[in-house]
Design an enzyme around this catalytic site. Structure first.
Site, PDB file in Angstrom:
ATOM      1  N   THR A 216      11.262  -7.317 -12.037  1.00 24.13           N
ATOM      2  CA  THR A 216      10.632  -8.634 -12.179  1.00 24.13           C
ATOM      3  C   THR A 216       9.546  -8.811 -11.128  1.00 24.13           C
ATOM      4  OG1 THR A 216      12.689  -9.563 -13.037  1.00 24.13           O
ATOM      5  CG2 THR A 216      11.052 -11.121 -12.189  1.00 24.13           C
TER       6      THR A 216
ATOM      7  N   GLN B 298      -7.604  -0.043   3.964  1.00 21.70           N
ATOM      8  CA  GLN B 298      -8.397  -0.577   5.067  1.00 21.70           C
ATOM      9  C   GLN B 298      -9.816  -0.949   4.641  1.00 21.70           C
ATOM     10  OE1 GLN B 298      -7.358  -1.356   8.059  1.00 21.70           O
ATOM     11  NE2 GLN B 298      -5.325  -0.456   7.949  1.00 21.70           N
TER      12      GLN B 298
ATOM     13  N   GLY C  64       0.799  -1.212   0.000  1.00 21.44           N
ATOM     14  CA  GLY C  64       0.000   0.000   0.000  1.00 21.44           C
ATOM     15  C   GLY C  64       0.834   1.266   0.000  1.00 21.44           C
ATOM     16  N   THR C  65       1.953   1.255   0.701  1.00 22.35           N
ATOM     17  CA  THR C  65       2.806   2.447   0.747  1.00 22.35           C
ATOM     18  C   THR C  65       3.329   2.806  -0.636  1.00 22.35           C
ATOM     19  OG1 THR C  65       3.456   2.189   3.062  1.00 22.35           O
ATOM     20  CG2 THR C  65       4.986   3.375   1.631  1.00 22.35           C
TER      21      THR C  65
ATOM     22  N   HIS D 132      -1.815  -7.765   2.358  1.00 29.33           N
ATOM     23  CA  HIS D 132      -1.777  -8.327   3.716  1.00 29.33           C
ATOM     24  C   HIS D 132      -2.890  -7.823   4.621  1.00 29.33           C
ATOM     25  CE1 HIS D 132       0.149  -5.036   6.242  1.00 29.33           C
ATOM     26  NE2 HIS D 132       0.233  -4.544   5.020  1.00 29.33           N
TER      27      HIS D 132
ATOM     28  N   CYS E  53       5.813   6.250  19.564  1.00 27.76           N
ATOM     29  CA  CYS E  53       6.971   6.385  20.454  1.00 27.76           C
ATOM     30  C   CYS E  53       8.206   6.686  19.619  1.00 27.76           C
ATOM     31  CB  CYS E  53       7.170   5.101  21.247  1.00 27.76           C
ATOM     32  SG  CYS E  53       8.402   5.239  22.553  1.00 27.76           S
TER      33      CYS E  53
END
Length: 389
Positions: A236, A178, A71-72, A200, A328
């Site tokens: 590829t 999402q 997705g990125t 995924h 964080c």
């Protein structure tokens, strides 16, 4: 007992996808660009997967599906692929609640001289279509609005937003990572030009995604090389995981009519059971919401002894996997930028948690998790007397 409730982060690869990947790895491992029989067999696998993914979003032609590493990369190809068409910087519009794959890419464009408008959202995390209309300029070339927000679950009015962008002559992109496989998406009906997907998130393997590119939309590739993927993504193709993605896409499309209502029922059950805890408030839109998504925040989080991260760690000790919104960095906890954009205080934005459901989630999982969460909060806040018995 172990309960996984972080399906918005990633999903377990389903056995059918694993089986086809094993077959490809052992029997159809050729390079799909090769002209011999081994290459032809691999190319057939890729094109079959392209058809399967296209069917998930009802794309008119399989060739509109460009396989990426996830997705990125799909989001980057959409934003940068449009931007690189122009020698002079122009103007793009995004929302203030985008995934970092969009917001950081937009930040890079600003460094290069582009103008970026970030649309405000309301307390539910929703963009007002009138704000988009007002933000459009003569040099606006792209609008990118997330379909379903990953942290708070809000589903945006994509059809209305896309129509506004189109009427102005700007391209419209949505990050549907999402939403795909959980909501029905029909790109022949929706006014979208570009749409991002990730394997995924729908029980396929990690490391592969796709960008839907409406026929006639021009992009500049990010990678130069052999010209694979209609010239938009050289390199590829990763045949085994593309095949797994295809199988996962086909199966989740078949299951969607029954699975989505089941997830909504489980989602609402969780919200109902957690509603009795004062100070633990739902975030996002309660109506226009991803079907599998439960998100809340602690109004009384302090960022030290009590935060969303604290709850994640405590539930993990009990064998339950959820996630938090705050980040964080170098040991210092930072408030969630999404909750801040929605108007929450810095303290509350440290207390966000996300519980996301999937194919294996049961009512018993929900009941046990909510009970454990209540017990954790009782133990962590003995002086506040906030938890009803």
């Amino acid at each position: 007992m172990q309960i996984y409730l972080d399906y918005s982060a990633t999903t377990p690869t389903r056995k059918e996808a694993i089986a086809v990947m094993q077959t490809i790895l052992t029997q159809q491992w050729g390079n799909p660009s090769s002209l011999h029989e081994w290459g032809k067999r691999a190319a057939t696998v890729v094109e079959q997967a392209r058809i399967q993914v296209a069917c998930l979003i009802n794309a008119a032609t399989p060739e509109s599906i460009v396989f990426t590493s996830g997705g990125t990369e799909a989001n980057n190809l959409a934003i940068m692929g449009v931007a690189r068409l122009y020698t002079v910087p122009r103007h793009i519009i995004i929302s203030s609640v985008e995934h970092s794959a969009i917001s950081e890419t937009a930040r890079l464009l600003e460094i290069w001289g582009w103008e970026v408008t970030r649309l405000d959202v309301d307390t539910k995390g929703k963009v007002n279509p009138l704000d988009l209309k007002a933000a459009l300029r003569h040099n606006t070339v792209l609008v990118s609005i997330i379909y379903g927000q990953s942290e708070v679950g809000t589903v945006q009015p994509i059809a209305e937003l896309g129509k506004i962008a189109r009427s102005h002559g700007a391209l419209f992109h949505t990050d549907a990572v999402q939403a795909a496989g959980r909501l029905g998406i029909d790109v022949q009906e929706l006014p979208v030009d570009l749409l991002s997907l990730a394997s995924h998130k729908i029980y396929g393997p990690q490391g592969v995604g796709a960008l839907y590119v409406r026929p006639g939309v021009e992009l500049m590739p990010l990678l130069c090389g052999g010209g694979q993927e209609m010239g938009l993504r050289s390199g590829t193709q990763a045949v085994p995981i593309i095949a797994g993605f295809g199988v996962a896409a086909e199966l989740i499309a078949e299951e969607l009519p029954k699975e989505t209502p089941r997830l909504i029922q489980l989602r609402d059950r969780a919200f109902d059971q957690l509603a009795e805890i004062p100070g633990l408030i739902p975030t996002g839109d309660t109506c226009d919401r991803l079907p599998h998504h439960v998100s809340l925040c602690l109004e009384y989080a302090d960022g030290e002894k009590l935060s969303g991260k604290t709850l994640v760690k405590q539930l993990n000790l009990a064998g339950i996997g959820i996630s938090a919104g705050a980040a964080c960095h170098s040991g210092k906890l930072s408030p969630s930028p999404i909750l801040l954009a929605m108007g929450y205080s810095e303290k509350a934005a440290l207390g966000g948690i996300r519980i996301t459901l999937g194919r294996d989630t049961t009512e018993a999982d929900i009941d046990w998790t909510t009970m454990v969460l209540k017990q954790v909060l009782k133990r962590l806040t003995p002086d506040l007397s906030i938890i009803k018995r």
